[in-house]
Design a protein around this motif. Sequence first.
Motif, PDB file in Angstrom:
ATOM      1  N   ASN A   1       0.826  -1.208   0.000  1.00 58.22           N
ATOM      2  CA  ASN A   1       0.000   0.000   0.000  1.00 58.22           C
ATOM      3  C   ASN A   1       0.862   1.260   0.000  1.00 58.22           C
ATOM      4  O   ASN A   1       0.396   2.341   0.381  1.00 58.22           O
ATOM      5  CB  ASN A   1      -0.929   0.010   1.225  1.00 58.22           C
ATOM      6  N   LEU A   2       2.098   1.142  -0.433  1.00 59.62           N
ATOM      7  CA  LEU A   2       3.008   2.277  -0.433  1.00 59.62           C
ATOM      8  C   LEU A   2       2.550   3.340  -1.419  1.00 59.62           C
ATOM      9  O   LEU A   2       2.159   3.040  -2.545  1.00 59.62           O
ATOM     10  CB  LEU A   2       4.421   1.812  -0.792  1.00 59.62           C
ATOM     11  N   VAL A   3       2.634   4.596  -0.991  1.00 63.40           N
ATOM     12  CA  VAL A   3       2.340   5.728  -1.861  1.00 63.40           C
ATOM     13  C   VAL A   3       3.624   6.215  -2.537  1.00 63.40           C
ATOM     14  O   VAL A   3       3.627   6.618  -3.688  1.00 63.40           O
ATOM     15  CB  VAL A   3       1.678   6.863  -1.067  1.00 63.40           C
ATOM     16  N   THR A   4       4.723   6.155  -1.816  1.00 71.62           N
ATOM     17  CA  THR A   4       6.042   6.450  -2.332  1.00 71.62           C
ATOM     18  C   THR A   4       7.052   5.686  -1.489  1.00 71.62           C
ATOM     19  O   THR A   4       6.668   4.959  -0.559  1.00 71.62           O
ATOM     20  CB  THR A   4       6.332   7.962  -2.318  1.00 71.62           C
ATOM     21  N   VAL A   5       8.322   5.829  -1.803  1.00 75.39           N
ATOM     22  CA  VAL A   5       9.373   5.141  -1.047  1.00 75.39           C
ATOM     23  C   VAL A   5      10.470   6.147  -0.738  1.00 75.39           C
ATOM     24  O   VAL A   5      10.625   7.150  -1.446  1.00 75.39           O
ATOM     25  CB  VAL A   5       9.946   3.945  -1.835  1.00 75.39           C
ATOM     26  N   PRO A   6      11.259   5.915   0.308  1.00 76.27           N
ATOM     27  CA  PRO A   6      12.348   6.849   0.629  1.00 76.27           C
ATOM     28  C   PRO A   6      13.355   6.925  -0.518  1.00 76.27           C
ATOM     29  O   PRO A   6      13.636   5.921  -1.175  1.00 76.27           O
ATOM     30  CB  PRO A   6      12.981   6.226   1.889  1.00 76.27           C
ATOM     31  N   TRP A   7      13.920   8.105  -0.717  1.00 74.47           N
ATOM     32  CA  TRP A   7      14.851   8.304  -1.837  1.00 74.47           C
ATOM     33  C   TRP A   7      16.103   7.446  -1.693  1.00 74.47           C
ATOM     34  O   TRP A   7      16.728   7.069  -2.686  1.00 74.47           O
ATOM     35  CB  TRP A   7      15.236   9.778  -1.936  1.00 74.47           C
ATOM     36  N   ASN A   8      16.484   7.115  -0.437  1.00 72.99           N
ATOM     37  CA  ASN A   8      17.718   6.363  -0.213  1.00 72.99           C
ATOM     38  C   ASN A   8      17.471   4.879   0.020  1.00 72.99           C
ATOM     39  O   ASN A   8      18.335   4.176   0.541  1.00 72.99           O
ATOM     40  CB  ASN A   8      18.460   6.948   0.989  1.00 72.99           C
ATOM     41  N   LEU A   9      16.302   4.379  -0.368  1.00 70.46           N
ATOM     42  CA  LEU A   9      15.953   2.989  -0.092  1.00 70.46           C
ATOM     43  C   LEU A   9      16.969   2.023  -0.686  1.00 70.46           C
ATOM     44  O   LEU A   9      17.325   1.012  -0.070  1.00 70.46           O
ATOM     45  CB  LEU A   9      14.553   2.686  -0.652  1.00 70.46           C
TER      46      LEU A   9
END
Length: 636
Positions: free
Chosen positions: A298-306
């Motif tokens: 259900n992620l809307v976005t993810v961290p830039w440093n994932l």
Amino acid sequence: MWFTFILLQLLPQLTLSTPCPSGCVCHIRGSATCIGNITEIPPLDPTTTFLLWLNDTNIKVLKDRSFQSFSLLQRLMITHNTLDTIQPEAFHGAPQFQSIKMSSNALSVFPPKVFSEQSNLEQLQLDDNQIVSISSELFKGLVNLTELNLSKNRIAQLDADVFQNLTKLIFLNLAGNQLRNLPRTLFHNLRQLKSLALSSNQLETLESGSFDHLSKLLLLTLQKNHIREIPPRLFWHLPSLLTLSMSGNQLRYIPAESFYYLPNLTKLTLYKNPLISLPDQLMGNMPRLQELTLYETNLVTVPWNLFANMTNLQFLNLHLNDNLTSLPKDLFCCLPNLKKLSLRHNNLRALDPELFSTLTSLQILILNGNKFESLPATIFRNTSRLETLDLNGNHLGYLSGDVFVHTRALNVLSLSGNKWKCDCSIMGIAEWIRDNPRIINDLDKGVACYEPYHLQNHPLQTLTYEELQCGRSVFQTTFMTSSIPTEVPATSSLQSSSASSTKAATSTEPSTLSTFATTASLFPPTSDRIYIKQGNYYNNDPVFYSTIVLDNGPEIVHNNHYNGWVYLWTVPSTGPYSGFMMALYIVLLVTGVVLIVATWYALYRLHKVMWVLGRVTMGDNQRIMARRVRSFKVKL
């Protein structure tokens, strides 16, 4: 000689000359296979039988000391039988067993001390039975056991000390049971364990410290459970771990730094979890990670440093996330070895032009099933190794004609199922499709106009300027989201053209124009004019002259007439080419200044020399005239 050779090759298949019980096949190397209507252990030769396989028989009970007479028997397989009862001393008298496999039977209960004499046993497989519970004394004497398979049973609970004496155990499979929880110390004595399978149970939580003593563990599978949360630092003491699977659970959040101190991890799966968000600090240094799956969340976005610490990642599956609407610009910044990226069936509507700029090794890119209306013209500029690109099933109405100019290795492209808007701006990509039909693998599935209505289902590759009513000449590269001058005379400067410009009513980015020419003979004979897209209309105002200057955002576009052609030129404002051109311009400017100064100095020196020579010549002439006068006076 040949007969002897063939005989030696067939020798392992020959049966013994000694009598073999009915329903059995006895091999010369000491193995016996028995099937069919057999209800008890057959009377085989105990002095030659090393391996016994009872498969698909009618044996229901193993009686006490059933194998006492088989002093050389080391491997026993009783599989796919109706076996449901084992008497307490069934294996007594046979301490030499090294492997016992009793898979796919009807066993539900084992006597607590049935294996008490099997101190030499190394392999025990009890999978695919109906075992409900395991006594804490069942494995007490199996001090040399290295492999234990209890999968596909009905075990709901395990005592904390059930594996206490299995200090040499390497492989433990508990998958496919009904375990709801695990005692915290259940695996603490299994310090040699390398593979632990806990998938397909009903686990809801995992206690902190459950895996703290498994420093040699290579494989841990926890998928297909009901785990709702995990404690912080659960995996911190697994430095040797290669594969970790957490997919198919009920995780909504994952504690920060959960995947730190896993330097040898090569595969991580987190898919099919209802994850709402991920912490900024989640992944530690994973220089060997090659595969990561993170889909159906259900992620809307993810961290830039994932993915910042995954420099060796090669396969990334980030798809089937219905709520995923955006991706950070630098998300793939540190993945120089990525070969396959799947972003299919998300809810993405736009991509940053620099999103794929560092994916120089990318070979497969899957973008189908999103909601892209267009893509930036430079989105693929650094993906020269891209071989497969899937764009079908989006909302694409427009693509720049040079969007694929840098994908020189591209050989499979899918474009069907989009909403192509067939106006004059489509001609760039339409002509590219016409020139590269072998690359598009779904031309026959509908790479066709979606609108306007009168061109619906018209194949893009067959479009012409006349069908689109674009006039006699159009730009093959459309200026999008840029300032387009409405009236620019030949003498106008760049600033004046910018001042009189208007914004184009579109939403995609400008494509980089390459050198472009349109024959002047296509222009109306009465005046030199060119058609410029402005909003949804084309400007054919007669004030356009043979030389015009256009303002295209940060790029400068210039055209001029030469020999019956109109040439358009552009210099990109950024990038190595722009830097090179700027450096060349400075060098030429400096060279020009130096040449001017040198010429001025040379003229100055020449003038000075000429002045000196003039004076010398004048003096010589005066002296000659004086001598002639004196000579004339003497003669007189």
